[in-house]
Design an enzyme around this catalytic site. Sequence first.
Site, mmCIF file in Angstrom:
data_model
loop_
_atom_site.group_PDB
_atom_site.id
_atom_site.type_symbol
_atom_site.label_atom_id
_atom_site.label_comp_id
_atom_site.label_asym_id
_atom_site.label_seq_id
_atom_site.Cartn_x
_atom_site.Cartn_y
_atom_site.Cartn_z
ATOM 1 N N ARG A 164 -1.841 -127.085 -21.132
ATOM 2 C CA ARG A 164 -2.624 -127.204 -22.363
ATOM 3 C C ARG A 164 -2.347 -128.520 -23.058
ATOM 4 O O ARG A 164 -1.249 -129.062 -22.978
ATOM 5 C CB ARG A 164 -2.254 -126.055 -23.298
ATOM 6 N N CYS A 223 -3.155 -130.101 -27.076
ATOM 7 C CA CYS A 223 -3.651 -129.801 -28.417
ATOM 8 C C CYS A 223 -3.593 -131.098 -29.208
ATOM 9 O O CYS A 223 -2.519 -131.698 -29.336
ATOM 10 C CB CYS A 223 -2.802 -128.713 -29.081
#
Length: 127
Positions: free
Chosen positions: A105, A107
């Site tokens: 991931r 962000c």
Amino acid sequence: MTNRAVISTDEAPAAIGPYSQAIKVGNIVWLSGQIPLVPETMEIVAGDISAQARQVFSNLAAVAKAAGGSLDDAVKLNISLTDMNNFGAVNAVMEEFLNAPFPARACVAVAALPKGVSIEVEAQLAV
């Protein structure tokens, strides 16, 4: 010849621009970024960042299902937030929708997102 397939479902918001909800090639699915639009009304969901994140992940789950998978097939998520103070709340919602082992991931904080929303999430799946 390509085996490129367009993925589309009424269970997620219609595209608000010139893009597909998802594209599948082989067993890889690229899900376009979802914002907290309610599919039936195309309005932004009411509520705080947690409510918005739940709508985003619900939208992603619907597209993943239409592609023959689920969010547990995610190998990578890209999350964009207009306020990094929402990072913890988004993490908590993400754990409601995905099971360990979690995908890779990123962000990032961004200046603005479409329709003035606070969050957008895109995903890549291996199904």
